[in-house]
Design a protein around this motif. Sequence first.
Motif, PDB file in Angstrom:
ATOM      1  N   ARG A 129       0.654   0.747  -1.753  1.00 22.96           N
ATOM      2  CA  ARG A 129       0.066  -0.217  -0.822  1.00 22.96           C
ATOM      3  C   ARG A 129      -1.135  -0.937  -1.421  1.00 22.96           C
ATOM      4  NH1 ARG A 129       0.053   3.068   4.987  1.00 22.96           N
ATOM      5  NH2 ARG A 129       2.338   3.226   5.198  1.00 22.96           N
ATOM      6  N   ASN A 130      -1.752  -0.345  -2.448  1.00 23.58           N
ATOM      7  CA  ASN A 130      -2.952  -0.949  -3.009  1.00 23.58           C
ATOM      8  C   ASN A 130      -2.666  -2.314  -3.626  1.00 23.58           C
ATOM      9  OD1 ASN A 130      -5.813  -0.613  -3.553  1.00 23.58           O
ATOM     10  ND2 ASN A 130      -5.243  -0.580  -5.712  1.00 23.58           N
ATOM     11  N   ARG A 131      -1.436  -2.532  -4.093  1.00 23.93           N
ATOM     12  CA  ARG A 131      -1.077  -3.847  -4.611  1.00 23.93           C
ATOM     13  C   ARG A 131      -1.134  -4.899  -3.510  1.00 23.93           C
ATOM     14  NH1 ARG A 131       4.463  -2.613  -7.697  1.00 23.93           N
ATOM     15  NH2 ARG A 131       4.656  -1.200  -5.916  1.00 23.93           N
ATOM     16  N   TRP A 132      -0.726  -4.506  -2.304  1.00 23.18           N
ATOM     17  CA  TRP A 132      -0.808  -5.415  -1.161  1.00 23.18           C
ATOM     18  C   TRP A 132      -2.267  -5.646  -0.760  1.00 23.18           C
ATOM     19  CZ3 TRP A 132       0.931  -9.071   1.731  1.00 23.18           C
ATOM     20  CH2 TRP A 132       0.531  -9.215   3.054  1.00 23.18           C
ATOM     21  N   TYR A 133      -3.039  -4.563  -0.774  1.00 20.72           N
ATOM     22  CA  TYR A 133      -4.452  -4.710  -0.454  1.00 20.72           C
ATOM     23  C   TYR A 133      -5.159  -5.581  -1.490  1.00 20.72           C
ATOM     24  CZ  TYR A 133      -3.513  -0.774   2.665  1.00 20.72           C
ATOM     25  OH  TYR A 133      -2.996   0.039   3.641  1.00 20.72           O
ATOM     26  N   ALA A 134      -4.756  -5.462  -2.750  1.00 14.63           N
ATOM     27  CA  ALA A 134      -5.346  -6.293  -3.806  1.00 14.63           C
ATOM     28  C   ALA A 134      -5.019  -7.770  -3.573  1.00 14.63           C
ATOM     29  CB  ALA A 134      -4.840  -5.848  -5.177  1.00 14.63           C
ATOM     30  N   SER A 135      -3.787  -8.053  -3.114  1.00 15.36           N
ATOM     31  CA  SER A 135      -3.417  -9.436  -2.800  1.00 15.36           C
ATOM     32  C   SER A 135      -4.288  -9.988  -1.679  1.00 15.36           C
ATOM     33  CB  SER A 135      -1.935  -9.505  -2.410  1.00 15.36           C
ATOM     34  OG  SER A 135      -1.100  -9.084  -3.466  1.00 15.36           O
ATOM     35  N   LEU A 136      -4.514  -9.165  -0.646  1.00 16.44           N
ATOM     36  CA  LEU A 136      -5.385  -9.595   0.451  1.00 16.44           C
ATOM     37  C   LEU A 136      -6.813  -9.825  -0.035  1.00 16.44           C
ATOM     38  CD1 LEU A 136      -4.200  -7.210   3.335  1.00 16.44           C
ATOM     39  CD2 LEU A 136      -3.726  -9.650   3.104  1.00 16.44           C
ATOM     40  N   ARG A 137      -7.282  -8.919  -0.881  1.00 13.68           N
ATOM     41  CA  ARG A 137      -8.652  -9.031  -1.383  1.00 13.68           C
ATOM     42  C   ARG A 137      -8.807 -10.284  -2.248  1.00 13.68           C
ATOM     43  NH1 ARG A 137      -9.039  -4.280  -2.694  1.00 13.68           N
ATOM     44  NH2 ARG A 137      -8.264  -4.417  -4.831  1.00 13.68           N
ATOM     45  N   ASN A 138      -7.842 -10.554  -3.117  1.00 14.19           N
ATOM     46  CA  ASN A 138      -7.907 -11.743  -3.964  1.00 14.19           C
ATOM     47  C   ASN A 138      -7.843 -13.012  -3.129  1.00 14.19           C
ATOM     48  OD1 ASN A 138      -8.012 -10.136  -6.256  1.00 14.19           O
ATOM     49  ND2 ASN A 138      -5.788 -10.180  -6.564  1.00 14.19           N
ATOM     50  N   HIS A 139      -7.037 -12.982  -2.091  1.00 16.36           N
ATOM     51  CA  HIS A 139      -6.939 -14.145  -1.209  1.00 16.36           C
ATOM     52  C   HIS A 139      -8.249 -14.363  -0.468  1.00 16.36           C
ATOM     53  CE1 HIS A 139      -5.219 -16.730   2.038  1.00 16.36           C
ATOM     54  NE2 HIS A 139      -4.405 -17.107   1.051  1.00 16.36           N
ATOM     55  N   LEU A 140      -8.882 -13.279  -0.059  1.00 17.30           N
ATOM     56  CA  LEU A 140     -10.160 -13.377   0.633  1.00 17.30           C
ATOM     57  C   LEU A 140     -11.252 -13.891  -0.292  1.00 17.30           C
ATOM     58  CD1 LEU A 140     -11.753 -12.812   3.258  1.00 17.30           C
ATOM     59  CD2 LEU A 140     -12.136 -10.500   2.409  1.00 17.30           C
ATOM     60  N   ASP A 141     -11.195 -13.499  -1.572  1.00 13.23           N
ATOM     61  CA  ASP A 141     -12.209 -13.923  -2.536  1.00 13.23           C
ATOM     62  C   ASP A 141     -12.149 -15.425  -2.815  1.00 13.23           C
ATOM     63  OD1 ASP A 141     -13.136 -11.360  -2.747  1.00 13.23           O
ATOM     64  OD2 ASP A 141     -11.981 -10.874  -4.559  1.00 13.23           O
TER      65      ASP A 141
END
Length: 358
Positions: free
Chosen positions: A63-75
């Motif tokens: 799931r961390n890959r999905w969380y990383a996508s969300l984090r990058n999008h937020l950044d």
Amino acid sequence: MTIKDYLLDHIPHTIFWIIGLLLLDISLWLIPNSPIPISYLLYVDVLLTVLYIIFLILVYFYRNRWYASLRNHLDLGQNALDIPLKGAQNHGQRFMQAHINQLLSYHHQQLDALISKEQDQQEFVESWVHDIKVPMAATKLLLDSGNLPIPPQAKQQLNQEWQQINHYVDQILYYSRLENFANDYLLREYHLRAIVVAVVKENMDYFFQKHIHLNVSDADAVVLTDEKWLTYILNQLLSNALKYTPDGGNIALTIRQDHGAVYLDIQDNGVGIPQEDLTRIFDKGFTGTNGRLANQHATGLGLYLAQRLSDKLGHHLSVTSKVGAGSTFTISFPALNYYNEQLGEKTLKVHNPQRFND
């Protein structure tokens, strides 16, 4: 998502797992005629717990890959509104991704509608200003012709009222064009005193009416600006000075240079600005104590537009004031010089480039 946050989210699952193990142990231990040793039960519990921990770790990295996508999008900040979200790996994530992207689509639709509405409104305002300028120009010609059978004092009053109406019409036009400023300006070198003198002549009737003593310095300087927009700024500042200076007062316009930069001071000995208002006089819609108490019908847009336009031109507008002593508005023009002239190249160098940022 951090491991700590992930484990905190799985506390209910862990509690449920522990309860399940206890129920399993009790059930096996209470089997009649076939008692299972406690050591065996503990061995099974440890084995199942290890498998559960491995499962949590694998799910976290999955799931961390999905969380990383969300984090990058937020950044991405505001740019995230223009980029669809990607990286969903399962049905739940794809549902969330589709929902977020649909919201982004709604945002773009609303933004396009708003831009279209603003463009229509701006076109209407510009059309209205163009239409109103025609009868205003005709009225000005009649006033200047000298053929109207009215007393000189009434004619002077009509001229002043016409100038006031023309000022408000220009204010509407410039305000509507503020966000599209880049499409309607041309920076060139101008002699500052010539622009100042032209603005003073436009307002000369007000000086005569209030018997204001005027002092325009003989100094001159070449500045990089847009004549039309700077003229509006000066008109606004001079209009304010005339408005809040009593009859028989003094107004001085001084051009000075310091370390290559050019400064234009517009100084009056009027009512002055209270200290608590100084930090807000350039705010949109702020009329201040003087605007509320004096019978001047202040809109709170004049100084706001003057500062915004000054910033867009790369100038800086500031003010100092003391109640009862008057105010001094200063426009500073960044120092400019040319270099590489010996090579036949005339390149403009800006000492304060940050002032040319919008």
